[in-house]
Design a protein around this motif. Structure first.
Motif, PDB file in Angstrom:
ATOM      1  N   VAL A  83       0.956  -1.094  -0.087  1.00 51.51           N
ATOM      2  CA  VAL A  83      -0.239  -0.487  -0.171  1.00 51.51           C
ATOM      3  C   VAL A  83       1.112   1.518   0.011  1.00 51.51           C
ATOM      4  N   MET A  84       0.562   2.293  -0.785  1.00 44.59           N
ATOM      5  CA  MET A  84       1.273   3.597  -0.654  1.00 44.59           C
ATOM      6  C   MET A  84       0.050   4.156  -0.796  1.00 44.59           C
ATOM      7  N   TYR A  85       0.472   5.441   0.200  1.00 48.61           N
ATOM      8  CA  TYR A  85      -0.313   6.620   1.082  1.00 48.61           C
ATOM      9  C   TYR A  85       0.059   7.726   0.586  1.00 48.61           C
ATOM     10  N   GLU A  86      -0.138   9.136  -0.506  1.00 45.57           N
ATOM     11  CA  GLU A  86      -0.191  10.400  -0.317  1.00 45.57           C
ATOM     12  C   GLU A  86      -0.781  10.365   0.031  1.00 45.57           C
ATOM     13  N   HIS A  87      -0.114  11.219   1.130  1.00 41.68           N
ATOM     14  CA  HIS A  87      -1.236  12.239   2.611  1.00 41.68           C
ATOM     15  C   HIS A  87      -0.195  13.890   3.082  1.00 41.68           C
ATOM     16  N   SER A  88      -0.644  13.998   3.785  1.00 39.52           N
ATOM     17  CA  SER A  88      -0.028  15.244   4.805  1.00 39.52           C
ATOM     18  C   SER A  88      -0.415  14.856   6.381  1.00 39.52           C
ATOM     19  N   GLU A  89       0.276  15.992   6.699  1.00 38.42           N
ATOM     20  CA  GLU A  89       0.671  15.975   8.112  1.00 38.42           C
ATOM     21  C   GLU A  89       0.603  17.649   8.560  1.00 38.42           C
ATOM     22  N   THR A  90      -0.780  18.165   9.395  1.00 41.63           N
ATOM     23  CA  THR A  90      -0.237  19.419  10.134  1.00 41.63           C
ATOM     24  C   THR A  90       0.053  19.573  11.251  1.00 41.63           C
ATOM     25  N   TRP A  91       1.417  20.222  11.567  1.00 44.66           N
ATOM     26  CA  TRP A  91       2.113  19.621  13.119  1.00 44.66           C
ATOM     27  C   TRP A  91       1.793  21.108  13.513  1.00 44.66           C
ATOM     28  N   ARG A  92       1.394  20.944  14.842  1.00 41.93           N
ATOM     29  CA  ARG A  92       1.452  22.499  15.646  1.00 41.93           C
ATOM     30  C   ARG A  92       1.946  22.405  16.776  1.00 41.93           C
ATOM     31  N   TRP A  93       2.684  23.524  16.815  1.00 38.86           N
ATOM     32  CA  TRP A  93       3.665  23.525  18.499  1.00 38.86           C
ATOM     33  C   TRP A  93       2.904  25.262  19.683  1.00 38.86           C
ATOM     34  N   ASP A  94       3.212  24.290  20.365  1.00 38.57           N
ATOM     35  CA  ASP A  94       2.927  25.613  21.539  1.00 38.57           C
ATOM     36  C   ASP A  94       3.283  26.898  21.157  1.00 38.57           C
ATOM     37  N   SER A  95       4.527  27.107  20.257  1.00 38.96           N
ATOM     38  CA  SER A  95       5.000  27.838  20.450  1.00 38.96           C
ATOM     39  C   SER A  95       4.334  29.646  19.558  1.00 38.96           C
ATOM     40  N   GLY A  96       3.626  28.545  18.789  1.00 39.89           N
ATOM     41  CA  GLY A  96       3.008  29.299  17.356  1.00 39.89           C
ATOM     42  C   GLY A  96       3.572  29.051  16.242  1.00 39.89           C
ATOM     43  N   GLU A  97       4.780  28.057  16.043  1.00 42.41           N
ATOM     44  CA  GLU A  97       4.856  27.321  14.824  1.00 42.41           C
ATOM     45  C   GLU A  97       3.784  25.778  13.776  1.00 42.41           C
ATOM     46  N   THR A  98       3.392  26.201  13.114  1.00 44.80           N
ATOM     47  CA  THR A  98       2.824  25.195  12.531  1.00 44.80           C
ATOM     48  C   THR A  98       3.204  24.842  11.015  1.00 44.80           C
ATOM     49  N   ALA A  99       3.635  23.803  10.271  1.00 42.96           N
ATOM     50  CA  ALA A  99       4.393  22.919   9.305  1.00 42.96           C
ATOM     51  C   ALA A  99       3.433  22.109   9.261  1.00 42.96           C
ATOM     52  N   VAL A 100       3.063  22.059   7.253  1.00 42.50           N
ATOM     53  CA  VAL A 100       2.430  21.238   6.874  1.00 42.50           C
ATOM     54  C   VAL A 100       3.912  20.522   5.982  1.00 42.50           C
ATOM     55  N   LEU A 101       3.289  19.001   6.153  1.00 48.34           N
ATOM     56  CA  LEU A 101       3.792  18.044   5.578  1.00 48.34           C
ATOM     57  C   LEU A 101       3.949  16.789   4.717  1.00 48.34           C
ATOM     58  N   GLN A 102       4.690  17.457   3.755  1.00 50.71           N
ATOM     59  CA  GLN A 102       3.662  16.155   2.800  1.00 50.71           C
ATOM     60  C   GLN A 102       4.304  15.150   2.514  1.00 50.71           C
ATOM     61  N   PHE A 103       4.001  13.623   2.224  1.00 56.61           N
ATOM     62  CA  PHE A 103       4.470  12.198   2.687  1.00 56.61           C
ATOM     63  C   PHE A 103       3.768  11.756   1.742  1.00 56.61           C
ATOM     64  N   VAL A 104       4.431  10.416   1.202  1.00 55.50           N
ATOM     65  CA  VAL A 104       3.791   9.220   0.376  1.00 55.50           C
ATOM     66  C   VAL A 104       4.515   8.897   1.696  1.00 55.50           C
ATOM     67  N   SER A 105       3.996   7.592   1.967  1.00 51.12           N
ATOM     68  CA  SER A 105       3.768   5.922   3.067  1.00 51.12           C
ATOM     69  C   SER A 105       3.909   5.102   2.544  1.00 51.12           C
ATOM     70  N   VAL A 106       4.913   3.716   2.651  1.00 51.11           N
ATOM     71  CA  VAL A 106       4.394   2.665   1.897  1.00 51.11           C
ATOM     72  C   VAL A 106       4.839   1.840   2.797  1.00 51.11           C
ATOM     73  N   HIS A 107       3.363   0.973   3.125  1.00 58.08           N
ATOM     74  CA  HIS A 107       2.970  -0.096   3.512  1.00 58.08           C
ATOM     75  C   HIS A 107       3.269  -1.107   2.955  1.00 58.08           C
ATOM     76  N   ARG A 108       3.153  -2.670   3.551  1.00 58.82           N
ATOM     77  CA  ARG A 108       2.709  -3.903   3.733  1.00 58.82           C
ATOM     78  C   ARG A 108       2.171  -4.078   4.532  1.00 58.82           C
ATOM     79  N   ALA A 109       0.946  -4.672   4.308  1.00 63.67           N
ATOM     80  CA  ALA A 109      -0.458  -5.114   5.566  1.00 63.67           C
ATOM     81  C   ALA A 109      -0.301  -6.681   5.108  1.00 63.67           C
ATOM     82  N   ILE A 110      -0.316  -7.192   6.117  1.00 61.53           N
ATOM     83  CA  ILE A 110      -0.722  -8.993   5.568  1.00 61.53           C
ATOM     84  C   ILE A 110      -1.316  -9.088   7.108  1.00 61.53           C
TER      85      ILE A 110
END
Length: 153
Positions: A83-110
């Motif tokens: 399984v290949m999963y193209e997705h994004s994540e939003t990270w937010r810190w207490d100090s106010g910074e926010t990051a939006v990260l682009q990912f491709v995750s590769v999985h093997r699931a059995i």
């Protein structure tokens, strides 16, 4: 129409990511096989994690300190247990910074368990968006989870 192994693998991966988005660590573990290997590919195979407990320790290093974390669904492609999963994540810190990260995750699931999980993302993007103290905090984190997966992934 997907065959049963493809549908099962897809459902397992989506369940894993739903649990991770909630940072429900106990639920995350239920989707991982006892010998599952997790690797952040920008960091490399020498700093992988193996098994549900150590994978969750590894995930907590980056995600637990955040004020907010959310996974955003994207394209999912499955073929049998792969399984290949193209997705994004939003990270937010207490100090106010926010990051939006682009990912491709590769999985093997059995049989309802992820046995291999590789994340591909841009480390530079995260470093540029994170608070100035983030790298120092990361360097001070627990690394008891490290597993050298060289030659296994």
């Amino acid at each position: 129409m997907a065959d049963d192994s493809t549908a099962g693998a897809r459902d397992t991966v989506l369940g894993l990511w739903a649990a991770l988005s909630k940072r429900d660590w106990d639920a995350v573990k239920t989707f991982l096989s006892a010998d599952c290997i997790y690797v952040d590919m920008p960091v490399g195979a020498t700093a992988a994690a193996r098994g549900p407990d150590d994978i969750v320790k590894r995930l907590k290093v980056g995600l637990e300190p955040l004020a907010g974390y959310q996974n955003h669904d994207g394209l999912l492609v499955a073929n049998g247990s792969d399984v290949m999963y193209e997705h994004s994540e939003t990270w937010r810190w207490d100090s106010g910074e926010t990051a939006v990260l682009q990912f491709v995750s590769v999985h093997r699931a059995i049989d309802g368990k992820v046995t291999l999980w590789k994340d591909y993302w841009d480390m530079g993007s995260l470093v540029n968006q994170a608070p100035p103290t983030w790298m120092d905090d990361l360097a001070a984190a627990d690394t008891s989870w490290i597993f050298d997966a060289t030659g296994r992934i």
